[in-house]
Scaffold this motif. Sequence first.
Motif, PDB file in Angstrom:
ATOM      1  N   ASP A 118       0.860  -1.187   0.000  1.00 42.94           N
ATOM      2  CA  ASP A 118       0.000   0.000   0.000  1.00 42.94           C
ATOM      3  C   ASP A 118       0.902   1.245   0.000  1.00 42.94           C
ATOM      4  OD1 ASP A 118      -2.095   1.724   0.211  1.00 42.94           O
ATOM      5  OD2 ASP A 118      -2.485   1.362   2.334  1.00 42.94           O
ATOM      6  N   PHE A 119       0.953   1.972  -1.121  1.00 43.93           N
ATOM      7  CA  PHE A 119       1.866   3.113  -1.194  1.00 43.93           C
ATOM      8  C   PHE A 119       1.369   4.127  -2.221  1.00 43.93           C
ATOM      9  CE2 PHE A 119       3.005   0.464  -4.658  1.00 43.93           C
ATOM     10  CZ  PHE A 119       3.781   1.164  -5.561  1.00 43.93           C
ATOM     11  N   ASP A 120       1.744   5.362  -1.996  1.00 43.85           N
ATOM     12  CA  ASP A 120       1.394   6.428  -2.933  1.00 43.85           C
ATOM     13  C   ASP A 120       2.533   7.430  -3.076  1.00 43.85           C
ATOM     14  OD1 ASP A 120       1.336   7.690  -0.498  1.00 43.85           O
ATOM     15  OD2 ASP A 120      -0.763   8.323  -0.612  1.00 43.85           O
ATOM     16  N   ALA A 121       3.746   6.986  -2.773  1.00 42.28           N
ATOM     17  CA  ALA A 121       4.910   7.879  -2.762  1.00 42.28           C
ATOM     18  C   ALA A 121       5.095   8.569  -4.113  1.00 42.28           C
ATOM     19  CB  ALA A 121       6.158   7.100  -2.398  1.00 42.28           C
ATOM     20  N   GLU A 122       5.374   9.855  -4.051  1.00 44.39           N
ATOM     21  CA  GLU A 122       5.587  10.648  -5.269  1.00 44.39           C
ATOM     22  C   GLU A 122       7.022  10.563  -5.779  1.00 44.39           C
ATOM     23  OE1 GLU A 122       4.311  14.590  -4.415  1.00 44.39           O
ATOM     24  OE2 GLU A 122       2.205  14.019  -4.179  1.00 44.39           O
ATOM     25  N   LYS A 123       7.922  10.012  -4.961  1.00 44.28           N
ATOM     26  CA  LYS A 123       9.318   9.864  -5.381  1.00 44.28           C
ATOM     27  C   LYS A 123       9.918   8.682  -4.630  1.00 44.28           C
ATOM     28  CE  LYS A 123      13.650  12.525  -5.805  1.00 44.28           C
ATOM     29  NZ  LYS A 123      14.333  13.791  -5.452  1.00 44.28           N
ATOM     30  N   ILE A 124      10.437   7.697  -5.368  1.00 43.31           N
ATOM     31  CA  ILE A 124      11.041   6.508  -4.767  1.00 43.31           C
ATOM     32  C   ILE A 124      12.392   6.271  -5.423  1.00 43.31           C
ATOM     33  CG2 ILE A 124      10.807   4.042  -4.295  1.00 43.31           C
ATOM     34  CD1 ILE A 124       7.781   4.364  -4.710  1.00 43.31           C
ATOM     35  N   GLY A 125      13.421   6.107  -4.612  1.00 43.85           N
ATOM     36  CA  GLY A 125      14.729   5.827  -5.179  1.00 43.85           C
ATOM     37  C   GLY A 125      15.863   6.350  -4.310  1.00 43.85           C
ATOM     38  N   PRO A 126      17.057   6.440  -4.891  1.00 38.30           N
ATOM     39  CA  PRO A 126      17.371   6.148  -6.295  1.00 38.30           C
ATOM     40  C   PRO A 126      17.276   4.657  -6.619  1.00 38.30           C
ATOM     41  CG  PRO A 126      19.366   6.675  -5.070  1.00 38.30           C
ATOM     42  CD  PRO A 126      18.243   6.937  -4.149  1.00 38.30           C
ATOM     43  N   VAL A 127      16.738   4.382  -7.817  1.00 38.33           N
ATOM     44  CA  VAL A 127      16.562   3.003  -8.278  1.00 38.33           C
ATOM     45  C   VAL A 127      17.878   2.521  -8.881  1.00 38.33           C
ATOM     46  CG1 VAL A 127      15.220   1.479  -9.768  1.00 38.33           C
ATOM     47  CG2 VAL A 127      14.137   3.502  -8.746  1.00 38.33           C
ATOM     48  N   ARG A 128      18.230   1.267  -8.582  1.00 43.74           N
ATOM     49  CA  ARG A 128      19.530   0.753  -9.036  1.00 43.74           C
ATOM     50  C   ARG A 128      19.348  -0.543  -9.825  1.00 43.74           C
ATOM     51  NH1 ARG A 128      23.850   1.477 -10.936  1.00 43.74           N
ATOM     52  NH2 ARG A 128      25.776   2.003  -9.877  1.00 43.74           N
ATOM     53  N   SER A 129      20.448  -1.081 -10.293  1.00 43.42           N
ATOM     54  CA  SER A 129      20.411  -2.249 -11.174  1.00 43.42           C
ATOM     55  C   SER A 129      20.187  -3.553 -10.416  1.00 43.42           C
ATOM     56  CB  SER A 129      21.705  -2.323 -11.988  1.00 43.42           C
ATOM     57  OG  SER A 129      22.830  -2.350 -11.123  1.00 43.42           O
ATOM     58  N   ALA A 130      19.705  -4.549 -11.152  1.00 45.33           N
ATOM     59  CA  ALA A 130      19.306  -5.839 -10.571  1.00 45.33           C
ATOM     60  C   ALA A 130      20.518  -6.724 -10.289  1.00 45.33           C
ATOM     61  CB  ALA A 130      18.368  -6.559 -11.528  1.00 45.33           C
ATOM     62  N   ARG A 131      20.360  -7.581  -9.281  1.00 43.23           N
ATOM     63  CA  ARG A 131      21.258  -8.707  -9.029  1.00 43.23           C
ATOM     64  C   ARG A 131      20.381  -9.953  -8.919  1.00 43.23           C
ATOM     65  NH1 ARG A 131      23.824  -5.339 -10.651  1.00 43.23           N
ATOM     66  NH2 ARG A 131      25.715  -4.361  -9.862  1.00 43.23           N
ATOM     67  N   HIS A 132      20.870 -11.095  -9.366  1.00 43.51           N
ATOM     68  CA  HIS A 132      20.017 -12.265  -9.545  1.00 43.51           C
ATOM     69  C   HIS A 132      19.347 -12.747  -8.256  1.00 43.51           C
ATOM     70  CE1 HIS A 132      23.999 -13.822  -8.527  1.00 43.51           C
ATOM     71  NE2 HIS A 132      23.454 -14.982  -8.191  1.00 43.51           N
ATOM     72  N   TYR A 133      20.048 -12.661  -7.121  1.00 40.27           N
ATOM     73  CA  TYR A 133      19.475 -13.196  -5.888  1.00 40.27           C
ATOM     74  C   TYR A 133      18.356 -12.315  -5.334  1.00 40.27           C
ATOM     75  CZ  TYR A 133      23.563 -10.323  -4.579  1.00 40.27           C
ATOM     76  OH  TYR A 133      24.513  -9.331  -4.496  1.00 40.27           O
ATOM     77  N   TYR A 134      18.320 -11.050  -5.737  1.00 36.73           N
ATOM     78  CA  TYR A 134      17.203 -10.197  -5.325  1.00 36.73           C
ATOM     79  C   TYR A 134      15.913 -10.613  -6.034  1.00 36.73           C
ATOM     80  CZ  TYR A 134      20.214  -6.932  -2.803  1.00 36.73           C
ATOM     81  OH  TYR A 134      21.084  -6.357  -1.900  1.00 36.73           O
ATOM     82  N   ILE A 135      16.037 -11.240  -7.191  1.00 36.37           N
ATOM     83  CA  ILE A 135      14.848 -11.752  -7.881  1.00 36.37           C
ATOM     84  C   ILE A 135      14.189 -12.829  -7.024  1.00 36.37           C
ATOM     85  CG2 ILE A 135      14.009 -12.942  -9.950  1.00 36.37           C
ATOM     86  CD1 ILE A 135      16.296 -11.628 -11.501  1.00 36.37           C
ATOM     87  N   ASP A 136      14.993 -13.683  -6.393  1.00 38.69           N
ATOM     88  CA  ASP A 136      14.450 -14.688  -5.479  1.00 38.69           C
ATOM     89  C   ASP A 136      13.662 -14.042  -4.342  1.00 38.69           C
ATOM     90  OD1 ASP A 136      15.121 -17.203  -6.495  1.00 38.69           O
ATOM     91  OD2 ASP A 136      17.172 -17.068  -5.754  1.00 38.69           O
ATOM     92  N   LEU A 137      14.151 -12.912  -3.851  1.00 39.88           N
ATOM     93  CA  LEU A 137      13.489 -12.234  -2.742  1.00 39.88           C
ATOM     94  C   LEU A 137      12.167 -11.621  -3.195  1.00 39.88           C
ATOM     95  CD1 LEU A 137      16.630 -10.538  -1.132  1.00 39.88           C
ATOM     96  CD2 LEU A 137      15.683 -12.830  -0.721  1.00 39.88           C
ATOM     97  N   ALA A 138      12.118 -11.112  -4.420  1.00 37.63           N
ATOM     98  CA  ALA A 138      10.855 -10.601  -4.964  1.00 37.63           C
ATOM     99  C   ALA A 138       9.849 -11.737  -5.132  1.00 37.63           C
ATOM    100  CB  ALA A 138      11.107  -9.903  -6.302  1.00 37.63           C
ATOM    101  N   PHE A 139      10.336 -12.912  -5.564  1.00 36.05           N
ATOM    102  CA  PHE A 139       9.460 -14.085  -5.702  1.00 36.05           C
ATOM    103  C   PHE A 139       8.820 -14.470  -4.361  1.00 36.05           C
ATOM    104  CE2 PHE A 139      11.585 -15.688  -9.778  1.00 36.05           C
ATOM    105  CZ  PHE A 139      10.421 -15.606 -10.521  1.00 36.05           C
TER     106      PHE A 139
END
Length: 370
Positions: free
Chosen positions: A124-145
């Motif tokens: 639940d979020f409505d933030a008008e600014k989120i970041g700074p956004v950075r590049s992916a690493r493979h093990y973070y994909i597991d955490l999103a899953f």
Amino acid sequence: MRGVLKKSTIALLILLMIIGISGCRADKNLSQEENQGAEVVVIEDPQEDKDKEMNEETQKLEGFEINPLTGLYIDEEVAKRRPVAIMINNLKKAIPQSGISQADVIYETLAEGNITRLLAVFQDFDAEKIGPVRSARHYYIDLAFNHDAIYIHYGGSPQAYAAASDWRSDNLNGLSYLDEIMCWRDPVRKKQKGMYEHSVYTNAEKIMKAWDVVKYRKEAKGEAQGMFVFSEEERQMEGKKAEKVALPFTSKITTNFEYDPGSGLYKRIQFNQPHIDEMNNQQLMTKNIIVQYTEIKHIAGDKAGRRDVKTIGEGKGMYITNGTAVPISWSKANHQAPTIYKDENGNHLEMNKGKTWIIIFPSNRQIKLQ
């Protein structure tokens, strides 16, 4: 004479009856203030009161459902939606970050060099600014899953691109045709020396627009929504004192939390100063901390010094809340499955409701508790 008296007596009685009846009627018409002194006996029905309270509570909760990330009530439509998991730059040069105080869950673990990166998971979020956004690493994909979340990043490592394809990750890459739809560069940061790569931001509105473009599934899967088990009652654990928590990822980088008894939350500290969200100028705070011990090693032959983090399998950990730490275990069956946390008795860990910070920590290092 007696007849006259008798008639007079009867007349008097009738008059008194009329006055009495009129008085009763007058009492019924008295104002609430005038009747305050009157003693009124009311027989209450406890079940009726209980039913009334339950009905009032149900009416209050109409349109709301439990947030699977915190155990707290939020809008029912938002609760059913898949969360988003955003890769956040955590270099000292990149702080302060924006919008991450709205995240329900934040993961932290090592990237290359002596740095960590954050994965901020929002329901639940409505933030008008989120970041700074950075590049992916493979093990973070597991955490999103873990949460069936849409993984959001700006570019990525070769391993991350391969994993996203092989594991069929639903991800939004800002370094693509989605750039102008989903991202922008902070005009001040991008002009500062050495800050261009730390200037990419997104927000809730732009994420939803990019999501609509790629047409990923919107509704969350039930299995991922059940990753956390929350206790109905506030839990005070019996374990080690943990009012100060230090997590030395390496000899040069340490994450710290300090318990605030007044709020019952842990305040986040890094680089020896409060960790602040620039959008509200408030220090990041969390109800729960989970330390997940695992194997972290450098990838052989990777010239950038990137790491591999073991997220599949099982291991030990620590659950920290309300100034106390207790041992736990973790397991994750495959990339798409959620991580399961269990207590010492092998039961699903019952957590206190609120935000959670999950530290994926090297198993060959020790945390410090005070």
